[in-house]
Design a protein around this motif. Structure first.
Motif, PDB file in Angstrom:
ATOM      1  N   LEU A  84       0.811  -1.213   0.000  1.00  0.00           N
ATOM      2  CA  LEU A  84       0.000   0.000   0.000  1.00  0.00           C
ATOM      3  C   LEU A  84       0.848   1.269   0.000  1.00  0.00           C
ATOM      4  CD1 LEU A  84      -2.609  -1.212   2.655  1.00  0.00           C
ATOM      5  CD2 LEU A  84      -2.959  -1.042   0.183  1.00  0.00           C
ATOM      6  N   ALA A  85       2.109   1.138  -0.407  1.00  0.00           N
ATOM      7  CA  ALA A  85       3.006   2.295  -0.380  1.00  0.00           C
ATOM      8  C   ALA A  85       2.481   3.440  -1.241  1.00  0.00           C
ATOM      9  CB  ALA A  85       4.396   1.877  -0.851  1.00  0.00           C
ATOM     10  N   ASP A  86       1.838   3.092  -2.342  1.00  0.00           N
ATOM     11  CA  ASP A  86       1.318   4.124  -3.253  1.00  0.00           C
ATOM     12  C   ASP A  86      -0.187   4.313  -3.118  1.00  0.00           C
ATOM     13  OD1 ASP A  86       3.593   2.800  -5.689  1.00  0.00           O
ATOM     14  OD2 ASP A  86       3.890   4.517  -4.355  1.00  0.00           O
ATOM     15  N   THR A  87      -0.756   3.759  -2.053  1.00  0.00           N
ATOM     16  CA  THR A  87      -2.210   3.865  -1.839  1.00  0.00           C
ATOM     17  C   THR A  87      -2.476   4.670  -0.577  1.00  0.00           C
ATOM     18  OG1 THR A  87      -2.531   1.697  -2.873  1.00  0.00           O
ATOM     19  CG2 THR A  87      -4.368   2.586  -1.598  1.00  0.00           C
ATOM     20  N   GLY A  88      -2.927   5.885  -0.737  1.00  0.00           N
ATOM     21  CA  GLY A  88      -3.194   6.738   0.414  1.00  0.00           C
ATOM     22  C   GLY A  88      -4.556   6.465   1.041  1.00  0.00           C
ATOM     23  N   ASP A  89      -4.794   7.145   2.152  1.00  0.00           N
ATOM     24  CA  ASP A  89      -6.085   6.988   2.836  1.00  0.00           C
ATOM     25  C   ASP A  89      -7.247   7.385   1.936  1.00  0.00           C
ATOM     26  OD1 ASP A  89      -5.127   7.891   6.273  1.00  0.00           O
ATOM     27  OD2 ASP A  89      -4.547   6.241   4.957  1.00  0.00           O
ATOM     28  N   ALA A  90      -7.043   8.422   1.138  1.00  0.00           N
ATOM     29  CA  ALA A  90      -8.127   8.875   0.264  1.00  0.00           C
ATOM     30  C   ALA A  90      -8.513   7.789  -0.734  1.00  0.00           C
ATOM     31  CB  ALA A  90      -7.714  10.150  -0.468  1.00  0.00           C
ATOM     32  N   ALA A  91      -7.514   7.063  -1.238  1.00  0.00           N
ATOM     33  CA  ALA A  91      -7.809   5.999  -2.197  1.00  0.00           C
ATOM     34  C   ALA A  91      -8.560   4.857  -1.524  1.00  0.00           C
ATOM     35  CB  ALA A  91      -6.510   5.486  -2.813  1.00  0.00           C
ATOM     36  N   LEU A  92      -8.203   4.522  -0.286  1.00  0.00           N
ATOM     37  CA  LEU A  92      -8.917   3.481   0.444  1.00  0.00           C
ATOM     38  C   LEU A  92     -10.353   3.903   0.727  1.00  0.00           C
ATOM     39  CD1 LEU A  92      -6.177   2.257   2.959  1.00  0.00           C
ATOM     40  CD2 LEU A  92      -7.044   1.058   0.938  1.00  0.00           C
ATOM     41  N   ARG A  93     -10.533   5.174   1.067  1.00  0.00           N
ATOM     42  CA  ARG A  93     -11.894   5.664   1.319  1.00  0.00           C
ATOM     43  C   ARG A  93     -12.724   5.639   0.035  1.00  0.00           C
ATOM     44  NH1 ARG A  93      -9.106   9.265   4.986  1.00  0.00           N
ATOM     45  NH2 ARG A  93      -9.774   8.769   7.119  1.00  0.00           N
ATOM     46  N   ALA A  94     -12.098   5.995  -1.080  1.00  0.00           N
ATOM     47  CA  ALA A  94     -12.825   5.959  -2.354  1.00  0.00           C
ATOM     48  C   ALA A  94     -13.231   4.526  -2.700  1.00  0.00           C
ATOM     49  CB  ALA A  94     -11.964   6.549  -3.463  1.00  0.00           C
ATOM     50  N   HIS A  95     -12.335   3.584  -2.425  1.00  0.00           N
ATOM     51  CA  HIS A  95     -12.657   2.178  -2.675  1.00  0.00           C
ATOM     52  C   HIS A  95     -13.843   1.736  -1.820  1.00  0.00           C
ATOM     53  CE1 HIS A  95     -12.194  -2.167  -3.019  1.00  0.00           C
ATOM     54  NE2 HIS A  95     -12.152  -2.220  -1.700  1.00  0.00           N
ATOM     55  N   LEU A  96     -13.821   2.079  -0.539  1.00  0.00           N
ATOM     56  CA  LEU A  96     -14.919   1.695   0.350  1.00  0.00           C
ATOM     57  C   LEU A  96     -16.213   2.408  -0.020  1.00  0.00           C
ATOM     58  CD1 LEU A  96     -13.129   1.640   3.834  1.00  0.00           C
ATOM     59  CD2 LEU A  96     -13.791  -0.319   2.418  1.00  0.00           C
ATOM     60  N   GLY A  97     -16.089   3.660  -0.445  1.00  0.00           N
ATOM     61  CA  GLY A  97     -17.277   4.449  -0.769  1.00  0.00           C
ATOM     62  C   GLY A  97     -18.076   3.914  -1.936  1.00  0.00           C
ATOM     63  N   ALA A  98     -17.466   3.019  -2.732  1.00  0.00           N
ATOM     64  CA  ALA A  98     -18.199   2.444  -3.857  1.00  0.00           C
ATOM     65  C   ALA A  98     -19.249   1.444  -3.415  1.00  0.00           C
ATOM     66  CB  ALA A  98     -17.221   1.774  -4.824  1.00  0.00           C
ATOM     67  N   THR A  99     -19.079   0.897  -2.214  1.00  0.00           N
ATOM     68  CA  THR A  99     -20.020  -0.146  -1.762  1.00  0.00           C
ATOM     69  C   THR A  99     -20.592   0.097  -0.370  1.00  0.00           C
ATOM     70  OG1 THR A  99     -18.161  -1.466  -0.916  1.00  0.00           O
ATOM     71  CG2 THR A  99     -18.928  -1.940  -3.149  1.00  0.00           C
ATOM     72  N   LEU A 100     -19.996   1.000   0.401  1.00  0.00           N
ATOM     73  CA  LEU A 100     -20.426   1.176   1.781  1.00  0.00           C
ATOM     74  C   LEU A 100     -20.974   2.577   2.027  1.00  0.00           C
ATOM     75  CD1 LEU A 100     -17.478  -0.510   3.756  1.00  0.00           C
ATOM     76  CD2 LEU A 100     -19.614  -1.541   2.982  1.00  0.00           C
ATOM     77  N   PRO A 101     -21.953   2.718   2.922  1.00  0.00           N
ATOM     78  CA  PRO A 101     -22.476   4.039   3.288  1.00  0.00           C
ATOM     79  C   PRO A 101     -21.501   4.764   4.205  1.00  0.00           C
ATOM     80  CG  PRO A 101     -23.546   2.354   4.584  1.00  0.00           C
ATOM     81  CD  PRO A 101     -22.676   1.625   3.606  1.00  0.00           C
ATOM     82  N   PRO A 102     -21.694   6.059   4.420  1.00  0.00           N
ATOM     83  CA  PRO A 102     -20.729   6.854   5.205  1.00  0.00           C
ATOM     84  C   PRO A 102     -20.502   6.363   6.627  1.00  0.00           C
ATOM     85  CG  PRO A 102     -22.164   8.295   3.948  1.00  0.00           C
ATOM     86  CD  PRO A 102     -22.713   6.907   3.791  1.00  0.00           C
ATOM     87  N   HIS A 103     -21.550   5.826   7.303  1.00  0.00           N
ATOM     88  CA  HIS A 103     -21.348   5.456   8.698  1.00  0.00           C
ATOM     89  C   HIS A 103     -20.455   4.228   8.853  1.00  0.00           C
ATOM     90  CE1 HIS A 103     -24.900   2.930   7.684  1.00  0.00           C
ATOM     91  NE2 HIS A 103     -24.363   2.078   8.541  1.00  0.00           N
ATOM     92  N   LEU A 104     -20.125   3.534   7.752  1.00  0.00           N
ATOM     93  CA  LEU A 104     -19.212   2.397   7.814  1.00  0.00           C
ATOM     94  C   LEU A 104     -17.779   2.787   7.444  1.00  0.00           C
ATOM     95  CD1 LEU A 104     -21.307  -0.512   6.252  1.00  0.00           C
ATOM     96  CD2 LEU A 104     -20.940   0.018   8.645  1.00  0.00           C
TER      97      LEU A 104
END
Length: 500
Positions: free
Chosen positions: A449-469
């Motif tokens: 995950l050296a080239d994967t920032g927090d924003a990228a992980l959040r974008a990945h999660l945001g494709a399938t999960l609602p904000p409270h998750l």
């Protein structure tokens, strides 16, 4: 049996010109509401909606959502409300697991969401949905399905809970009685669509003959707009707010004046104790009620009237509502002595049918009541509590589920979504509590995950999960610590997150 929608229709007969719903676009009388409900109910019935039919409702917050839910009940069917602001892939999973047979939506949402519901959708923006042949009233049996509501489960996948008409109608009528709702009630709808709390704060005021105020979700969440809405419409009841929301209001410079005039505030979804410990009781001028109950027991099982000078050394949720039995039991479902810790088990009115398509989990959680009449069941909540002054005192959960902003969350659901990222090889999500007493999530991840920032992980999660998750923090590790048995050592991870 008689449903709450039948009572709303009676209001239209007695006082047709009374305002039922207020929106930024205008007002709708009880006569107008009843006419729209009956027209849509006739359309749904013509499309095959009847007892045990599940009508998915995918519409934006507003009058259409109220009409669609009421129409499903009016023709004897069941409803599954969907929050159209959630990711389409998640909504697709919900309609599949919830067994939606028919979809009520609008043309633009039908195209955008492309939900896997059989048959042509019923489109509310088409003329035919407003021109039914008259009332298509179904008379559901009390044991017929009323609605499907999803909740997180130990598998990490949302579980569809099947709630029957006898539970829903009995509960809404209790709310009207216990809270003293009536024609003078003006309630602001606050809960998001897709969550069972929205059923309470939408339909309890209408059942009572009161007025429902519907505004965009953004206006509820912005303090100044919230206060302006309360003042402009004379709102005097908030039936579904979370302690986090109350704490948010209390933290505003003009927080004390925001809910001015509101004489009833009903809080649920998470612990009220941090709000009370911070002196928040003074924010509520009138009655403050702390509710407790799982989705599997039709929203609410106990309630506690919070006094003006409340105790803050315990999370008190009070005594059972009408028709509900609450027991504190040991692992063998035997009663524990007064004041001892046990698992909260709920029986009586409101206990759901079970989980759709999950027979093993239903059998595990919905068990015979050894102290009840033949056929009686208990729902094992997994919550730990003891009895004490004021009623039940919650102490936490037996499993990993936590409450985030009023939503029950199983970390396994988030872990599964993280592991779907190509760079993540391991994921464990743990809860933490900040200095204000608010619960948030920390994701511990391993992988390239050296080239994967927090924003990228959040974008990945945001494709399938609602904000409270969504985790607040991401902690990167070379490897996940394990217990002697080879399982992820969640306690060690939680402790390391506190130290970091």
């Amino acid at each position: 049996m008689r449903t709450f929608v039948d009572d709303i229709a009676d209001h239209a007969v007695r006082e047709p010109d009374r305002v039922a719903v207020t929106t930024p676009d205008g007002e709708l009388t009880y006569a107008g509401l009843a006419a729209r409900v009956d027209a849509l109910a006739a359309v749904l019935a013509a499309r095959g909606a009847r007892a045990e039919t599940v009508c998915g409702v995918a519409v934006a917050r507003g009058v259409d959502a109220v009409v669609a839910v009421a129409a499903a009940v009016r023709c004897g069917a069941a409803f599954l409300t969907l929050d159209v602001e959630q990711p389409p892939r998640r909504l697709a999973a919900l309609v599949r697991s919830g067994g939606a047979d028919l979809l009520v939506t609008t043309s633009d949402l039908a195209d955008r969401l492309d939900l896997p519901v059989p048959g042509r959708p019923v489109l509310l923006d088409r003329p035919e949905t407003h021109a039914g042949d008259g009332p298509a009233r179904g008379v559901p049996d009390g044991r017929a399905l009323a609605y499907v509501s999803h909740t997180s489960g130990t598998t990490g996948e949302p579980s569809p809970v099947l709630v029957e008409h006898r539970g829903l109608d009995g509960y809404l009528r209790f709310v009207v009685r216990d809270f003293g709702l009536g024609p003078d009630t003006v309630a602001l709808q606050t809960a998001p669509l897709g969550y069972d709390a929205s059923v309470r704060d939408t339909f309890a005021p209408l059942l009572a003959g009161g007025r429902l105020v519907l505004v965009p979700r953004s206006a509820v969440l912005r303090p100044r707009e919230f206060g302006a809405v309360v003042r402009a419409h004379g709102v005097n009841a908030l039936l579904s707010v979370t302690p986090s929301f109350l704490s948010f209001l209390a933290g505003q410079p003009d927080g004390a004046g925001l809910p001015a005039g509101v004489r009833l505030v009903v809080s649920s979804g998470e612990s009220l104790r941090p709000f009370l410990a911070a002196g928040g009781r003074s924010l509520v001028e009138g009655r403050l009620v702390n509710q407790y109950g799982p989705t599997e027991c039709t929203m609410t099982s106990t309630r506690y009237d919070v006094p003006a000078d409340p105790a803050t050394d315990a999370d008190i949720v009070g005594t059972p509502i009408d028709g509900v039995v609450v027991r504190v039991l040991d692992d063998a479902l035997g009663p524990v002595p007064e004041g001892e810790v046990g698992e909260v088990c709920i029986g009586g009115a409101g206990v759901a049918r079970g989980y759709r398509g999950l027979a093993a989990r239903t059998a595990e959680c919905f068990v015979p009541d050894p102290a009840g009449p033949p056929g009686a069941r208990l729902y094992r909540t997994g919550d730990l509590a003891r009895s004490g002054p004021g009623g039940l005192r919650l102490l936490g959960r037996r499993d990993r589920q936590v409450k985030i902003r009023g939503h029950r969350v199983d970390p396994a659901e988030i872990e599964g979504a993280l592991l779907a990222h190509p760079g993540v090889t391991g994921a464990v999500v743990t809860p933490r509590t900040d200095d204000a007493g608010r619960v948030f999530l920390v994701a511990h991840v391993t992988g390239d995950l050296a080239d994967t920032g927090d924003a990228a992980l959040r974008a990945h999660l945001g494709a399938t999960l609602p904000p409270h998750l969504m985790p607040r923090r991401f902690v990167r590790l070379a490897e996940l610590p394990t217990t002697r048995g080879g399982k992820a050592d969640r306690r060690a991870l939680a402790e390391s997150a506190v130290r970091s």
